[in-house]
Design an enzyme around this catalytic site. Structure first.
Site, PDB file in Angstrom:
ATOM      1  N   GLU A   1      -4.615   3.978  -7.983  1.00 46.80           N
ATOM      2  CA  GLU A   1      -5.897   4.551  -7.557  1.00 46.80           C
ATOM      3  C   GLU A   1      -6.029   5.938  -8.144  1.00 46.80           C
ATOM      4  O   GLU A   1      -5.152   6.790  -7.929  1.00 46.80           O
ATOM      5  CB  GLU A   1      -5.975   4.623  -6.021  1.00 46.80           C
ATOM      6  CG  GLU A   1      -7.297   5.253  -5.599  1.00 46.80           C
ATOM      7  CD  GLU A   1      -7.417   5.522  -4.100  1.00 46.80           C
ATOM      8  OE1 GLU A   1      -6.582   5.032  -3.319  1.00 46.80           O
ATOM      9  OE2 GLU A   1      -8.360   6.249  -3.737  1.00 46.80           O
TER      10      GLU A   1
ATOM     11  N   HIS B   1      -0.156  10.745  -3.140  1.00 45.02           N
ATOM     12  CA  HIS B   1      -1.454  10.478  -2.528  1.00 45.02           C
ATOM     13  C   HIS B   1      -2.343  11.707  -2.439  1.00 45.02           C
ATOM     14  O   HIS B   1      -3.518  11.681  -2.819  1.00 45.02           O
ATOM     15  CB  HIS B   1      -1.260   9.896  -1.122  1.00 45.02           C
ATOM     16  CG  HIS B   1      -2.540   9.564  -0.436  1.00 45.02           C
ATOM     17  ND1 HIS B   1      -3.234  10.477   0.332  1.00 45.02           N
ATOM     18  CD2 HIS B   1      -3.273   8.429  -0.402  1.00 45.02           C
ATOM     19  CE1 HIS B   1      -4.320   9.918   0.806  1.00 45.02           C
ATOM     20  NE2 HIS B   1      -4.382   8.668   0.373  1.00 45.02           N
TER      21      HIS B   1
ATOM     22  N   ASP C   1       0.676  -1.282   4.599  1.00 49.07           N
ATOM     23  CA  ASP C   1       1.774  -0.314   4.679  1.00 49.07           C
ATOM     24  C   ASP C   1       3.077  -1.016   5.037  1.00 49.07           C
ATOM     25  O   ASP C   1       4.156  -0.493   4.780  1.00 49.07           O
ATOM     26  CB  ASP C   1       1.476   0.715   5.785  1.00 49.07           C
ATOM     27  CG  ASP C   1       0.342   1.653   5.409  1.00 49.07           C
ATOM     28  OD1 ASP C   1       0.076   1.810   4.205  1.00 49.07           O
ATOM     29  OD2 ASP C   1      -0.272   2.226   6.327  1.00 49.07           O
TER      30      ASP C   1
ATOM     31  N   LYS D   1      -7.163   9.378  -7.963  1.00 49.92           N
ATOM     32  CA  LYS D   1      -7.612  10.305  -6.921  1.00 49.92           C
ATOM     33  C   LYS D   1      -8.228  11.542  -7.560  1.00 49.92           C
ATOM     34  O   LYS D   1      -7.830  11.941  -8.654  1.00 49.92           O
ATOM     35  CB  LYS D   1      -6.417  10.756  -6.079  1.00 49.92           C
ATOM     36  CG  LYS D   1      -5.821   9.675  -5.193  1.00 49.92           C
ATOM     37  CD  LYS D   1      -6.703   9.414  -3.990  1.00 49.92           C
ATOM     38  CE  LYS D   1      -6.024   8.583  -2.924  1.00 49.92           C
ATOM     39  NZ  LYS D   1      -6.978   8.038  -1.958  1.00 49.92           N
TER      40      LYS D   1
ATOM     41  N   HIS E   1       0.835  -1.205   0.000  1.00 42.79           N
ATOM     42  CA  HIS E   1       0.000   0.000   0.000  1.00 42.79           C
ATOM     43  C   HIS E   1       0.872   1.258   0.000  1.00 42.79           C
ATOM     44  O   HIS E   1       1.725   1.425   0.861  1.00 42.79           O
ATOM     45  CB  HIS E   1      -0.900  -0.022   1.241  1.00 42.79           C
ATOM     46  CG  HIS E   1      -1.830   1.138   1.323  1.00 42.79           C
ATOM     47  ND1 HIS E   1      -1.757   2.083   2.303  1.00 42.79           N
ATOM     48  CD2 HIS E   1      -2.865   1.507   0.524  1.00 42.79           C
ATOM     49  CE1 HIS E   1      -2.707   2.974   2.124  1.00 42.79           C
ATOM     50  NE2 HIS E   1      -3.392   2.654   1.054  1.00 42.79           N
ATOM     51  N   ARG E   2       0.664   2.096  -0.985  1.00 39.49           N
ATOM     52  CA  ARG E   2       1.520   3.278  -1.237  1.00 39.49           C
ATOM     53  C   ARG E   2       2.988   2.836  -1.319  1.00 39.49           C
ATOM     54  O   ARG E   2       3.892   3.551  -0.901  1.00 39.49           O
ATOM     55  CB  ARG E   2       1.341   4.347  -0.157  1.00 39.49           C
ATOM     56  CG  ARG E   2      -0.090   4.844  -0.011  1.00 39.49           C
ATOM     57  CD  ARG E   2      -0.190   6.060   0.880  1.00 39.49           C
ATOM     58  NE  ARG E   2      -1.531   6.203   1.420  1.00 39.49           N
ATOM     59  CZ  ARG E   2      -1.890   7.114   2.305  1.00 39.49           C
ATOM     60  NH1 ARG E   2      -1.012   8.002   2.726  1.00 39.49           N
ATOM     61  NH2 ARG E   2      -3.124   7.173   2.761  1.00 39.49           N
TER      62      ARG E   2
ATOM     63  N   GLU F   1       0.419  -0.900  -4.828  1.00 42.91           N
ATOM     64  CA  GLU F   1      -0.733   0.019  -4.774  1.00 42.91           C
ATOM     65  C   GLU F   1      -0.184   1.432  -4.681  1.00 42.91           C
ATOM     66  O   GLU F   1       0.778   1.686  -3.937  1.00 42.91           O
ATOM     67  CB  GLU F   1      -1.597  -0.285  -3.555  1.00 42.91           C
ATOM     68  CG  GLU F   1      -2.958   0.413  -3.552  1.00 42.91           C
ATOM     69  CD  GLU F   1      -3.005   1.839  -3.022  1.00 42.91           C
ATOM     70  OE1 GLU F   1      -3.988   2.551  -3.283  1.00 42.91           O
ATOM     71  OE2 GLU F   1      -2.024   2.271  -2.377  1.00 42.91           O
TER      72      GLU F   1
END
Ligand code: G3P
Ligand code: CA
Length: 280
Positions: free
Chosen positions: A147, A94, A269, A149, A52-53, A79
């Site tokens: 993703e 993000h 994470d 945004k 994640h990230r 991700e």
């Protein structure tokens, strides 16, 4: 017997009952989860490790350093989040602004790509272009879960994301995520072969009737899964996979629990911890 003594002996008699009730209250959810996991297990054969990230626990989020670290740890997917600069470059960051993750200030949409490159995204890392991350993932043979945004800020970003993925010939290894399910519908109209991954937040406790019927992967928040452990099996019954992401409860115990409940992948994470749990 004096009144004081009577009250004290009454209190002593009540104490075990209170403790017993507390124990039952604590045990009920535990028994419930254990039974559920036993009845509906076993867990997915090879749960996907999703950084994640990029895995921001130990490296600056959404940077090439984070993605390389995740790949080294055995991640199956990266991700990350996509925004767009004033001169139309898709970048991986993000927030709408650069304030939190870099030494700069202001909105991404108001700054050129060249200017963003002058910023420090942590430990000397740069904000990567979307194309760079696709290239890295492709070289490593890992999937990507971009993703989209703030689509309202970036007209046409759905088509642009899709075009860059197709230019890199990486559609088969990509899942496009968004909380904006209308945007994902638009992606599917543009490219019916695309894999879309609708995201769900805590307030959506029922995945039974997802708006996007052709979505093969659903991405609920882990907190939802804990509150409604049936949702994963329901999605499986509909032939869908479930990749879980976490708000504030990303802990080894919760990772184990969501895996026991049938999650097909976890976005974490801390990919090192999940890699350990999965025996990688
Ligand atoms: O992909 C799910 C998750 O990334 C959504 O939350 O804020 O970390 O992008 P956020
Ligand atoms: Ca995200």
């Amino acid at each position: 017997m004096s009144d004081r003594k009577k009250k004290s002996s009454l209190r002593k008699r009540k104490r075990p009952r209170v403790l017993g009730c507390l124990l039952i209250i604590l045990l009920v959810p535990v028994i419930y989860y254990v039974l559920y996991a036993l009845l509906y297990g076993p867990r997915t054969a090879s749960p996907q490790l999703i950084a994640h990230r990029g895995g921001r626990a130990t490296t600056p989020e959404n940077t090439l350093a984070a993605f390389r670290n995740a790949i080294a740890l055995g991640a199956d997917w990266l991700e990350f989040d996509v925004q767009r600069t004033s001169d139309g470059v898709l970048v991986v960051i993000h927030d709408q602004t650069v304030d939190r993750t870099t030494n700069g200030t202001g909105r991404v949409v108001d700054q050129t790509y060249e200017h963003l490159l002058s910023l420090d995204a942590g430990q000397g890392e740069k904000i990567p272009a979307f194309k760079e991350v696709i290239t890295l993932a492709k070289e490593a043979g890992v999937g990507i879960l971009p993703e989209i945004k703030s689509p309202d800020l970036y007209p046409g970003i759905d088509a642009q994301v899709l075009a860059e993925i197709k230019d890199a010939d990486y559609l088969e290894h990509t899942g496009i995520q968004s909380f904006d399910h209308d945007l994902l519908e638009a992606v599917l109209r543009l490219e019916p072969q695309a894999r879309v991954c609708p995201l769900y937040g805590l307030w959506q406790l029922n995945l039974k009737n997802p708006q996007i019927n052709s979505a093969k992967t659903l991405c609920p928040m882990g907190e939802m899964v804990v509150l409604n452990p049936w949702m994963i099996r329901q999605a499986h019954q509909q032939g869908r996979q479930v990749y879980v992401w976490f708000g504030v409860i990303e802990r080894p115990l919760v990772m184990r629990l969501t895996l026991a409940l049938g999650a097909d992948g976890l976005m974490v994470d801390d990919p090192a911890t999940l890699a350990g749990l999965l025996g990688r």
